[in-house]
Design a protein around this motif. Structure first.
Motif, PDB file in Angstrom:
ATOM      1  N   SER A 250      26.217  -3.641  16.863  1.00 42.73           N
ATOM      2  CA  SER A 250      26.241  -3.614  18.325  1.00 42.73           C
ATOM      3  C   SER A 250      27.686  -3.702  18.770  1.00 42.73           C
ATOM      4  O   SER A 250      28.536  -4.250  18.068  1.00 42.73           O
ATOM      5  CB  SER A 250      25.436  -4.782  18.909  1.00 42.73           C
ATOM      6  OG  SER A 250      25.980  -6.028  18.491  1.00 42.73           O
ATOM      7  N   ASP A 254      24.193  -6.961  24.170  1.00 44.45           N
ATOM      8  CA  ASP A 254      23.056  -6.466  24.942  1.00 44.45           C
ATOM      9  C   ASP A 254      22.160  -5.467  24.224  1.00 44.45           C
ATOM     10  O   ASP A 254      20.959  -5.417  24.484  1.00 44.45           O
ATOM     11  CB  ASP A 254      23.547  -5.838  26.252  1.00 44.45           C
ATOM     12  CG  ASP A 254      24.162  -6.868  27.183  1.00 44.45           C
ATOM     13  OD1 ASP A 254      23.766  -8.045  27.097  1.00 44.45           O
ATOM     14  OD2 ASP A 254      25.046  -6.499  27.981  1.00 44.45           O
ATOM     15  N   LEU A 255      22.691  -4.625  23.359  1.00 50.34           N
ATOM     16  CA  LEU A 255      21.887  -3.609  22.681  1.00 50.34           C
ATOM     17  C   LEU A 255      22.306  -3.544  21.220  1.00 50.34           C
ATOM     18  O   LEU A 255      23.487  -3.394  20.910  1.00 50.34           O
ATOM     19  CB  LEU A 255      22.074  -2.239  23.342  1.00 50.34           C
ATOM     20  CG  LEU A 255      21.099  -1.136  22.900  1.00 50.34           C
ATOM     21  CD1 LEU A 255      19.663  -1.493  23.279  1.00 50.34           C
ATOM     22  CD2 LEU A 255      21.491   0.209  23.519  1.00 50.34           C
ATOM     23  N   LEU A 266      16.168   0.129  18.040  1.00 52.34           N
ATOM     24  CA  LEU A 266      17.030  -0.541  19.007  1.00 52.34           C
ATOM     25  C   LEU A 266      16.354  -1.804  19.520  1.00 52.34           C
ATOM     26  O   LEU A 266      15.139  -1.819  19.755  1.00 52.34           O
ATOM     27  CB  LEU A 266      17.330   0.375  20.197  1.00 52.34           C
ATOM     28  CG  LEU A 266      18.019   1.708  19.910  1.00 52.34           C
ATOM     29  CD1 LEU A 266      18.123   2.528  21.195  1.00 52.34           C
ATOM     30  CD2 LEU A 266      19.400   1.493  19.315  1.00 52.34           C
ATOM     31  N   TRP A 267      17.160  -2.858  19.694  1.00 55.69           N
ATOM     32  CA  TRP A 267      16.704  -4.087  20.337  1.00 55.69           C
ATOM     33  C   TRP A 267      17.527  -4.301  21.601  1.00 55.69           C
ATOM     34  O   TRP A 267      18.756  -4.219  21.565  1.00 55.69           O
ATOM     35  CB  TRP A 267      16.909  -5.304  19.443  1.00 55.69           C
ATOM     36  CG  TRP A 267      16.026  -5.419  18.253  1.00 55.69           C
ATOM     37  CD1 TRP A 267      14.872  -6.141  18.141  1.00 55.69           C
ATOM     38  CD2 TRP A 267      16.253  -4.847  16.956  1.00 55.69           C
ATOM     39  NE1 TRP A 267      14.361  -6.044  16.873  1.00 55.69           N
ATOM     40  CE2 TRP A 267      15.189  -5.257  16.123  1.00 55.69           C
ATOM     41  CE3 TRP A 267      17.247  -4.023  16.424  1.00 55.69           C
ATOM     42  CZ2 TRP A 267      15.095  -4.871  14.791  1.00 55.69           C
ATOM     43  CZ3 TRP A 267      17.157  -3.635  15.104  1.00 55.69           C
ATOM     44  CH2 TRP A 267      16.090  -4.059  14.304  1.00 55.69           C
ATOM     45  N   ARG A 268      16.860  -4.612  22.696  1.00 52.38           N
ATOM     46  CA  ARG A 268      17.546  -4.895  23.952  1.00 52.38           C
ATOM     47  C   ARG A 268      17.417  -6.378  24.280  1.00 52.38           C
ATOM     48  O   ARG A 268      16.331  -6.951  24.206  1.00 52.38           O
ATOM     49  CB  ARG A 268      16.957  -4.043  25.077  1.00 52.38           C
ATOM     50  CG  ARG A 268      17.625  -4.247  26.429  1.00 52.38           C
ATOM     51  CD  ARG A 268      17.140  -3.226  27.437  1.00 52.38           C
ATOM     52  NE  ARG A 268      15.691  -3.226  27.585  1.00 52.38           N
ATOM     53  CZ  ARG A 268      15.020  -2.358  28.339  1.00 52.38           C
ATOM     54  NH1 ARG A 268      15.676  -1.396  28.983  1.00 52.38           N
ATOM     55  NH2 ARG A 268      13.708  -2.426  28.432  1.00 52.38           N
ATOM     56  N   ARG A 269      18.529  -6.978  24.656  1.00 47.20           N
ATOM     57  CA  ARG A 269      18.495  -8.391  25.029  1.00 47.20           C
ATOM     58  C   ARG A 269      17.849  -8.558  26.397  1.00 47.20           C
ATOM     59  O   ARG A 269      18.091  -7.770  27.321  1.00 47.20           O
ATOM     60  CB  ARG A 269      19.908  -8.979  25.053  1.00 47.20           C
ATOM     61  CG  ARG A 269      19.918 -10.493  25.269  1.00 47.20           C
ATOM     62  CD  ARG A 269      21.300 -11.063  25.236  1.00 47.20           C
ATOM     63  NE  ARG A 269      22.114 -10.618  26.364  1.00 47.20           N
ATOM     64  CZ  ARG A 269      23.236 -11.208  26.741  1.00 47.20           C
ATOM     65  NH1 ARG A 269      23.695 -12.249  26.073  1.00 47.20           N
ATOM     66  NH2 ARG A 269      23.927 -10.743  27.760  1.00 47.20           N
ATOM     67  N   ASN A 270      17.035  -9.574  26.506  1.00 45.71           N
ATOM     68  CA  ASN A 270      16.387  -9.905  27.771  1.00 45.71           C
ATOM     69  C   ASN A 270      16.496 -11.414  27.949  1.00 45.71           C
ATOM     70  O   ASN A 270      15.691 -12.175  27.416  1.00 45.71           O
ATOM     71  CB  ASN A 270      14.926  -9.457  27.766  1.00 45.71           C
ATOM     72  CG  ASN A 270      14.257  -9.631  29.117  1.00 45.71           C
ATOM     73  OD1 ASN A 270      14.823 -10.226  30.030  1.00 45.71           O
ATOM     74  ND2 ASN A 270      13.048  -9.107  29.249  1.00 45.71           N
ATOM     75  N   TYR A 274      15.421 -11.297  22.490  1.00 45.11           N
ATOM     76  CA  TYR A 274      15.446  -9.841  22.381  1.00 45.11           C
ATOM     77  C   TYR A 274      14.028  -9.302  22.450  1.00 45.11           C
ATOM     78  O   TYR A 274      13.094  -9.898  21.907  1.00 45.11           O
ATOM     79  CB  TYR A 274      16.114  -9.409  21.065  1.00 45.11           C
ATOM     80  CG  TYR A 274      17.619  -9.511  21.122  1.00 45.11           C
ATOM     81  CD1 TYR A 274      18.401  -8.416  21.463  1.00 45.11           C
ATOM     82  CD2 TYR A 274      18.255 -10.718  20.863  1.00 45.11           C
ATOM     83  CE1 TYR A 274      19.778  -8.514  21.542  1.00 45.11           C
ATOM     84  CE2 TYR A 274      19.631 -10.832  20.940  1.00 45.11           C
ATOM     85  CZ  TYR A 274      20.389  -9.723  21.282  1.00 45.11           C
ATOM     86  OH  TYR A 274      21.752  -9.832  21.370  1.00 45.11           O
ATOM     87  N   GLU A 275      13.884  -8.184  23.145  1.00 42.53           N
ATOM     88  CA  GLU A 275      12.581  -7.540  23.249  1.00 42.53           C
ATOM     89  C   GLU A 275      12.160  -6.973  21.899  1.00 42.53           C
ATOM     90  O   GLU A 275      12.974  -6.835  20.981  1.00 42.53           O
ATOM     91  CB  GLU A 275      12.643  -6.414  24.284  1.00 42.53           C
ATOM     92  CG  GLU A 275      12.999  -6.879  25.684  1.00 42.53           C
ATOM     93  CD  GLU A 275      13.247  -5.724  26.632  1.00 42.53           C
ATOM     94  OE1 GLU A 275      13.400  -5.982  27.835  1.00 42.53           O
ATOM     95  OE2 GLU A 275      13.287  -4.565  26.157  1.00 42.53           O
ATOM     96  N   VAL A 325      16.712   3.395  27.161  1.00 43.09           N
ATOM     97  CA  VAL A 325      15.910   2.593  26.233  1.00 43.09           C
ATOM     98  C   VAL A 325      14.442   2.562  26.643  1.00 43.09           C
ATOM     99  O   VAL A 325      13.538   2.607  25.794  1.00 43.09           O
ATOM    100  CB  VAL A 325      16.486   1.165  26.138  1.00 43.09           C
ATOM    101  CG1 VAL A 325      15.591   0.273  25.283  1.00 43.09           C
ATOM    102  CG2 VAL A 325      17.896   1.201  25.556  1.00 43.09           C
ATOM    103  N   ASP A 326      14.164   2.504  27.935  1.00 47.49           N
ATOM    104  CA  ASP A 326      12.777   2.435  28.396  1.00 47.49           C
ATOM    105  C   ASP A 326      11.975   3.681  28.048  1.00 47.49           C
ATOM    106  O   ASP A 326      10.738   3.651  28.069  1.00 47.49           O
ATOM    107  CB  ASP A 326      12.731   2.209  29.910  1.00 47.49           C
ATOM    108  CG  ASP A 326      13.100   0.781  30.288  1.00 47.49           C
ATOM    109  OD1 ASP A 326      12.814  -0.127  29.489  1.00 47.49           O
ATOM    110  OD2 ASP A 326      13.685   0.580  31.369  1.00 47.49           O
TER     111      ASP A 326
END
Length: 333
Positions: A250, A254-255, A266-270, A274-275, A325-326
């Protein structure tokens, strides 16, 4: 093979069958090619070129691919008898750093590239290791650190010319401490994120800011986690990390991209977690030898991911565009 020979474009363009992401195959020679280990960016000339290693004419050499024309050029011919380990350039471009370790192959069988043969035995042998600093102007080099422990993964800060990390190589559950920091100008060496009882930590790399070091691991109870801290081992941030992964990269927190299972994900931080991971594209690489390890890595602006796969029978280098990402399917594991 002469230096500066230009090979014609081998590019093949396709859309990933699962996600529709655009993927460019950059190499197609009938032998193994691979991009750099994920801790080394490889992009140069303002992001217009990418460095790769390729086996051509019965030799492994360094090539530069023009990402506009996809032509490749030989930059350096490797001398026989040398095993280069994790060469990295300082942030100011004045020096390169690498680790060297005494050859253990006269004591036991060693083949790290194909099945990590001799990996544990090398750690147990406590070989003499040195970190080498060499000037890029050709004026010479020096040993800046040595110890009787297997050293690997010398990674330079992308913004601080005098700061690097290295690791104590070996099984993660056996090494005394995986990640170490070093201030080259002062000679100081220190631990980074010492493991707690039962933890394993590894696959460290730098965030693009050159201030923070990222790593991942498992708790004693088997829970996966992802962390980062300042290079001086302060300000630790650690989060739950769902899904399978192997190597990750990364540019910031964040990603994250990784190669767990058969897909680049891919992992996205929330917030503080991480989601669930999302599929960027399939790689389907066997990863049985180092040349076909996937090792995904973002480019500087995060718009593309470079990776290697042996799905064609040979290792080849690919670039995948990163869509919103969505729009990507989620993986629930």
């Amino acid at each position: 093979m002469s230096v500066n020979r230009i090979w014609p474009s081998e590019i093949v363009l396709h859309e990933d069958a699962d996600t529709g992401a655009t993927v460019r195959q950059l190499t197609g020679y009938r032998a193994h090619s691979h991009h750099f280990y994920f801790t080394n960016p490889g992009w140069h000339d303002g992001g217009k070129r990418l460095l790769v290693s390729s086996d051509r004419n019965n030799a492994t050499n360094l090539y530069s691919i023009d990402l506009g024309t996809a032509e490749s050029r030989v930059l350096y011919r490797m001398e026989e008898g040398w095993d280069v380990s994790m060469i990295n350039c300082s942030a100011d471009g004045l020096h390169v750093y690498a680790s060297i370790t005494e050859d253990m192959s006269d004591r036991f069988r060693v083949d790290y590239l194909r099945g990590y043969v001799g990996f544990r035995e090398t750690w147990e042998a406590r070989p003499l290791s040195r970190i080498v600093k060499a000037s890029t102007d050709g004026s010479g080099g020096e040993f800046i650190f040595k110890e009787k422990y297997w050293i690997g993964h010398v990674n330079t800060s992308p913004t601080k010319p005098d700061v690097l990390t290295f690791c104590h190589q070996g099984p993660w559950d056996c090494v005394d401490n995986r990640i170490w920091g070093m201030n080259v100008s002062k000679g100081d060496v220190w631990k980074i994120r010492a493991p707690e009882e039962g933890e394993t930590i590894g696959h460290e790399y730098w965030h693009a800011d050159g201030e923070r070091v990222r790593y991942h691991g498992e708790r004693a109870d088997g829970a996966a986690w992802l962390g980062h801290c300042r290079y001086d081992d302060t300000d630790h941030v650690e989060n739950h990390f769902p899904g399978k992964t192997g190597h990750i990269h990364s540019n910031g927190p964040d990603l994250v991209v990784g190669d767990g299972g058969r897909v680049v994900r891919l992992w996205r931080r929330n917030g503080d977690t991480y989601e669930e991971p999302r599929v960027l594209c399939r790689h389907d690489s066997s990863a049985k030898i180092q040349q076909v390890h996937v090792h995904p890595r973002f480019n500087a602006d995060g718009s593309q991911v470079v990776f290697t796969t042996g799905v064609s029978g040979y290792g080849n280098v690919y670039l995948a565009d990163v869509p919103p990402v969505d729009s990507l399917p989620q993986i629930n594991e």
